[in-house]
Design an enzyme around this catalytic site. Structure first.
Site, PDB file in Angstrom:
ATOM      1  N   TRP A 236       0.866  -1.182   0.000  1.00 38.44           N
ATOM      2  CA  TRP A 236       0.000   0.000   0.000  1.00 38.44           C
ATOM      3  C   TRP A 236       0.900   1.228   0.000  1.00 38.44           C
ATOM      4  CZ3 TRP A 236      -4.431   2.378  -0.689  1.00 38.44           C
ATOM      5  CH2 TRP A 236      -4.719   3.558  -0.008  1.00 38.44           C
ATOM      6  N   HIS A 237       0.662   2.133  -0.956  1.00 43.22           N
ATOM      7  CA  HIS A 237       1.498   3.321  -1.093  1.00 43.22           C
ATOM      8  C   HIS A 237       0.657   4.567  -0.849  1.00 43.22           C
ATOM      9  CE1 HIS A 237       3.545   0.221  -3.592  1.00 43.22           C
ATOM     10  NE2 HIS A 237       4.588   0.702  -2.955  1.00 43.22           N
ATOM     11  N   ALA A 238       1.172   5.483  -0.063  1.00 44.85           N
ATOM     12  CA  ALA A 238       0.444   6.683   0.325  1.00 44.85           C
ATOM     13  C   ALA A 238       1.376   7.882   0.190  1.00 44.85           C
ATOM     14  CB  ALA A 238      -0.081   6.559   1.750  1.00 44.85           C
TER      15      ALA A 238
END
Length: 314
Positions: A236-238
């Protein structure tokens, strides 16, 4: 004294997570949000900013700004964030409660009010800040910091223009104005985001364990999380949240590089690219401090605290 933050944003699921981090930090006073088009249109991004503030029970002025890029039209990211920017979950949309005054004017006003203390965090396209520079060319000297989420420093972009990252690619002319005007920019680019991925299952568990704020975020981010997992597997990339970590707790930076950065304005495959003078071959001074590594444990802690809406910081 709390540190005054002005956040320029285009919410957006990713922006929402970053805003939760700032609004829940004990050391920071978010004095205003300035909002523009980007992830989706202005009518949605402004409504989403108001809605998020209602969720957390905070009264922060939201100033609407640019509806489009400075020069050329650009595609939004509704295919990632949903047509309304918050996952098309059927939430009501209202613009009641927006503050008077354009975002660009508000940036100038708050810079004068908090002269030399205001920290400006840019999570979206840089259109509002470019317009603010037109109103007040001395703006860079009045701010304490400018943190920008944008760019792809070795050309690994995430748009149809292969070398460009979304925020810079949405309005390259605005980015050019900002990067030419500011003598110091703290830059968190897309490639840093990819290096700081989180375990998607762990992130899902944080959402399941949290309270009302985590439940809201789980709802609006569900479609985006599926989109990311279909393309990037178990990470998951934020991006905006990583930039906010740098803004909130810069002592978590493990490694950075000071380099000159220019914005490419032409070319079908390169428009919006961030061109970095990695080997100091040009005659321009390095105006960007590029994030290389941020402490992963601190990054995870900031995210988890924000999703639980606990106070974080000292």
């Amino acid at each position: 004294m709390k540190r005054p933050f002005l956040i320029d944003t285009d919410p957006g699921v990713d922006d929402a997570l970053a805003l939760l981090m700032a609004l829940g930090h004990a050391d920071v006073d978010v004095v205003a949000l300035t909002v523009g088009a980007g992830n989706v249109g202005l009518e949605h991004t402004a409504a989403n900013a108001l809605r998020l503030l209602e969720w957390v029970g905070q009264d922060v002025p939201v100033h609407p700004g640019s509806e489009r890029p400075l020069v050329r039209s650009a595609a939004d990211a509704a295919f990632v964030h949903g047509r309304d920017g918050f996952g098309d979950t059927g939430l009501s949309r209202s613009l009641e409660g927006l503050a008077a005054g354009h975002a660009a004017a508000a940036i100038c006003d708050f810079a004068n009010l908090y002269r030399h203390d205001l920290e400006l965090v840019a999570l979206g396209p840089l259109t509002n800040i470019a317009l603010a520079l037109h109103l007040d060319p001395q703006l860079p000297q009045k701010l304490k910091r400018l943190v920008v989420m944008g760019g792809a420093v070795t050309g690994r972009g995430n748009t149809a223009c292969l070398a460009a990252e979304f925020n810079i690619g949405f309005d390259p002319e605005a980015a050019h104005v900002v990067f030419e005007a500011f003598p110091q920019i703290e830059l968190v680019d897309w490639e840093a985001t990819l290096r700081h991925g989180l375990d998607a299952a762990e992130f899902d568990a944080w959402l399941a364990e949290g309270g009302a704020i985590a439940d809201q975020y789980r709802s609006i981010s569900a479609a985006t999380r599926r989109f990311i997992q279909e393309r990037r597997g178990d990470r998951w990339h934020a991006a905006d949240a990583l930039a906010m970590a740098v803004a909130l707790e810069p002592d978590g930076i493990v490694a950075s590089a000071d380099r000159a950065v220019r914005i490419c304005l032409d070319g079908e495959l390169a428009r919006g690219a961030t061109l970095v003078d990695w080997d100091a071959r040009g005659d321009r001074p390095p105006q960007c401090r590029i994030l290389i590594e941020y402490d992963q444990d601190r990054w995870r802690g900031l995210l988890r605290s924000a999703l639980g809406h606990a106070r974080i910081g000292s």
